[in-house]
Design an enzyme around this catalytic site. Structure first.
Site, PDB file in Angstrom:
ATOM      1  N   HIS A   1      26.808  25.062 -50.992  1.00  0.00           N
ATOM      2  CA  HIS A   1      25.304  23.642 -50.795  1.00  0.00           C
ATOM      3  C   HIS A   1      24.095  23.948 -51.026  1.00  0.00           C
ATOM      4  O   HIS A   1      23.631  25.141 -50.281  1.00  0.00           O
ATOM      5  CB  HIS A   1      25.924  22.410 -49.768  1.00  0.00           C
ATOM      6  CG  HIS A   1      24.923  21.305 -50.220  1.00  0.00           C
ATOM      7  ND1 HIS A   1      25.699  20.074 -51.104  1.00  0.00           N
ATOM      8  CD2 HIS A   1      23.828  20.751 -50.249  1.00  0.00           C
ATOM      9  CE1 HIS A   1      24.773  18.856 -51.761  1.00  0.00           C
ATOM     10  NE2 HIS A   1      24.042  19.541 -50.049  1.00  0.00           N
TER      11      HIS A   1
ATOM     12  N   ASP B   1      28.088   8.064 -46.993  1.00  0.00           N
ATOM     13  CA  ASP B   1      27.016   7.893 -47.885  1.00  0.00           C
ATOM     14  C   ASP B   1      27.330   7.648 -48.543  1.00  0.00           C
ATOM     15  O   ASP B   1      25.819   7.396 -49.076  1.00  0.00           O
ATOM     16  CB  ASP B   1      27.805  10.257 -47.434  1.00  0.00           C
ATOM     17  CG  ASP B   1      26.074  10.670 -48.442  1.00  0.00           C
ATOM     18  OD1 ASP B   1      25.282  10.226 -47.972  1.00  0.00           O
ATOM     19  OD2 ASP B   1      26.556  11.368 -49.808  1.00  0.00           O
TER      20      ASP B   1
ATOM     21  N   ARG C   1      19.454   4.431 -48.804  1.00  0.00           N
ATOM     22  CA  ARG C   1      18.137   5.153 -48.351  1.00  0.00           C
ATOM     23  C   ARG C   1      17.007   4.939 -49.772  1.00  0.00           C
ATOM     24  O   ARG C   1      15.691   4.861 -49.480  1.00  0.00           O
ATOM     25  CB  ARG C   1      18.650   6.581 -48.192  1.00  0.00           C
ATOM     26  CG  ARG C   1      19.157   6.000 -46.960  1.00  0.00           C
ATOM     27  CD  ARG C   1      19.942   7.454 -46.082  1.00  0.00           C
ATOM     28  NE  ARG C   1      19.084   8.725 -46.563  1.00  0.00           N
ATOM     29  CZ  ARG C   1      19.390   9.839 -46.815  1.00  0.00           C
ATOM     30  NH1 ARG C   1      20.332  10.170 -47.021  1.00  0.00           N
ATOM     31  NH2 ARG C   1      18.313  10.837 -46.779  1.00  0.00           N
TER      32      ARG C   1
ATOM     33  N   SER D   1      23.690  13.183 -43.995  1.00  0.00           N
ATOM     34  CA  SER D   1      24.822  13.900 -45.359  1.00  0.00           C
ATOM     35  C   SER D   1      25.195  13.981 -46.365  1.00  0.00           C
ATOM     36  O   SER D   1      26.261  14.375 -46.419  1.00  0.00           O
ATOM     37  CB  SER D   1      23.597  12.789 -46.715  1.00  0.00           C
ATOM     38  OG  SER D   1      23.864  12.874 -47.690  1.00  0.00           O
TER      39      SER D   1
ATOM     40  N   LYS E   1      29.849  15.428 -46.199  1.00  0.00           N
ATOM     41  CA  LYS E   1      30.386  15.675 -47.762  1.00  0.00           C
ATOM     42  C   LYS E   1      31.155  17.103 -47.504  1.00  0.00           C
ATOM     43  O   LYS E   1      32.301  17.425 -47.672  1.00  0.00           O
ATOM     44  CB  LYS E   1      29.618  15.781 -48.449  1.00  0.00           C
ATOM     45  CG  LYS E   1      29.259  13.936 -48.655  1.00  0.00           C
ATOM     46  CD  LYS E   1      28.290  14.460 -49.828  1.00  0.00           C
ATOM     47  CE  LYS E   1      26.697  14.175 -50.089  1.00  0.00           C
ATOM     48  NZ  LYS E   1      26.009  14.154 -50.081  1.00  0.00           N
TER      49      LYS E   1
HETATM   50  N1  URA Z   1      21.442  15.820 -51.051  1.00  0.00           N
HETATM   51  C1  URA Z   1      22.593  14.851 -50.263  1.00  0.00           C
HETATM   52  O1  URA Z   1      23.388  15.039 -50.287  1.00  0.00           O
HETATM   53  N2  URA Z   1      21.649  13.981 -49.355  1.00  0.00           N
HETATM   54  C2  URA Z   1      20.712  13.893 -48.619  1.00  0.00           C
HETATM   55  O2  URA Z   1      20.454  13.105 -47.922  1.00  0.00           O
HETATM   56  C3  URA Z   1      19.645  14.250 -49.802  1.00  0.00           C
HETATM   57  C4  URA Z   1      19.892  15.637 -50.695  1.00  0.00           C
END
Ligand code: URA
Ligand code: CA
Length: 437
Positions: free
Chosen positions: A82, A161, A168, A183, A187
């Protein structure tokens, strides 16, 4: 339990328990708690932070809010990667085929981009007929067969999320390490891999503007990984200037192909992609250490294993693999404009955020969630930081489809370039590595 009391507790910098965080997250995901209370909670977290345990509980509560992908029927160590996001950041399209060609199953659920440029899924859509929406069964079966799958996040993967991120975004609570790390890691956990490699970007084109913040975020996510029993490591890499020399969806696919087929030999994008790939070979158990991984990933690249795997991926996901050989099959732009240097001297900086914004103005990225991306447009940077240029030399090329957009994009792009009389110091690409603990 009363939501009011939990907001109060966090406001007073006390730690919330697992049960309390589960109550807040499941209540919000199920529409039982209103936005205004969660907004206040998020702001309290922004100012008071969270303990390591609270972050882990929050992450798990989010990961458990929807479907989870079970990859246990696929043999081997399943890896995932990621990036916290940057400009010209096409590393996935380069490293994923290489790593999977080494026999490591790579199951990647990716997102679309907001702001700057497109995400991996938008880029893949530039490949004619490529299908990004797979059912979880299709996805798992494909990874079982060819060790590789890249698909879009389905609506029921970490729904908490989705809601929290949107809230947010409008309450000035994005830039919080507990909230970003939960967050991202929720995932990754729901996506089912055994080992996770994080690429935390730092610089003008990234969420984290300083190395200290980036280290803190990386370490927080590595600790979450440890608490949930996933081998997690993080690389911290430079995002001061755009990573690749092409920005835009079809253009970034093209640059990835040119690296995989050996036509681009030395570039920052190649170096970061192969560094990440080498670490993934180690996490996936195909290399004993980074050095061995580095040698192996370069071998795979030189033997053309990556480009073959990319074609196989495209074929399995319904796309036209001929696009890999004939780049004219990718979406094209109709207007082509050179951008000339207004000065003689050295290029001291190319602001990644501005360059990304210039590409977005052409249509390469989204300003609003509903915006449609123009896949063929973008920017080719002909110069890098440290290069010497003469007045009137070509700095970049703009590929667009609308004259007015090309005009504003050119103004923004020119403002991304900074010049100096003396040769500037070129900063390092790989800034740190945080090993799983
Ligand atoms: N990427 C994400 O998936 N979540 C965040 O809060 C910031 C960057
Ligand atoms: Ca991305």
């Amino acid at each position: 339990m009363r939501v009011y009391d939990l907001i109060f507790k966090k406001r007073e910098a006390q730690a919330l328990t697992k049960e309390e965080l589960d109550f807040l997250i499941s209540g919000y995901a199920n529409n039982n708690i209103p936005d205004y209370q969660i907004s206040a909670f998020l702001m309290a977290v922004y100012f008071q932070g969270m303990s390591k345990e609270e972050i882990a509980y929050l992450t798990l509560a989010m990961a458990n809010s929807g479907d989870k992908i079970d990859l246990s029927c696929i043999p081997g160590i399943k890896v995932d990667k990621h990036s916290t996001g940057g400009v010209g950041d096409t590393t996935t399209l380069i490293l994923a085929p290489l790593v999977s060609s080494a026999g490591i199953p790579l199951a990647k659920i990716s997102g679309r981009g907001l702001g700057h440029t497109g995400g991996t899924i938008d880029k893949l859509e530039a490949i004619p007929d490529f299908k990004v929406n797979l059912t979880h069964d299709e996805f798992i079966n494909q990874v079982k067969k060819i060790n590789l799958g890249i698909c879009a996040q389905s609506s029921n993967l970490v729904p908490a999320d989705k809601k929290l991120y949107a809230l947010r975004d409008v309450t000035a609570t994005i830039e919080s390490i507990p909230l970003i790390s939960s967050s991202i890691m929720s995932k990754k956990i729901a996506s089912g891999a055994d080992a996770i490699l994080l690429d935390v970007k730092v610089g003008s084109g990234a969420f984290m503007k300083t190395l200290k913040e980036a280290r803190n975020l990386a370490l927080t996510m590595v600790k979450i990984g440890k608490l949930v029993n996933k081998k997690t490591s993080a690389l911290i890499t430079n995002m001061e200037e755009p990573l690749g020399s092409m920005i835009g969806n079809a253009l970034e696919v093209k640059e990835a192909i040119l690296i995989l087929n050996g036509k681009i030999k030395d570039s920052p994008l190649k170096e970061v992609s192969l560094t990440l790939g080498a670490h993934l070979l180690k996490l996936g158990g195909k290399a004993r250490n980074f050095k061995e991984g580095w040698i192996k990933i370069n071998q795979l690249l030189n033997e053309g294993k990556g480009i073959e795997k990319l074609k196989e991926l495209i074929k399995f996901q319904g796309g036209n693999p001929k696009a890999v050989e004939d780049l004219n099959l990718l979406p094209q732009a109709s207007i082509f404009k050179k951008v000339f240097s207004p000065y003689s001297g050295y290029i001291s900086k190319i602001d990644a955020q501005k360059a990304g914004y210039a590409a977005m103005l052409l249509g390469a990225g989204r300003e609003k969630k509903e915006d449609k991306i123009d896949l063929g447009v973008g920017i080719i940077l002909n110069k890098k930081v440290g290069d010497k240029v003469n007045k009137g030399e070509v700095l970049a090329e703009i590929l667009g489809n609308l004259k007015e957009k090309v005009k504003i994009s050119e103004e923004v792009l020119l403002s991304a370039f900074y010049f100096s009389k003396k040769a500037p110091q070129v900063s390092k690409l790989i800034l740190d590595f945080i090993e799983r603990q």
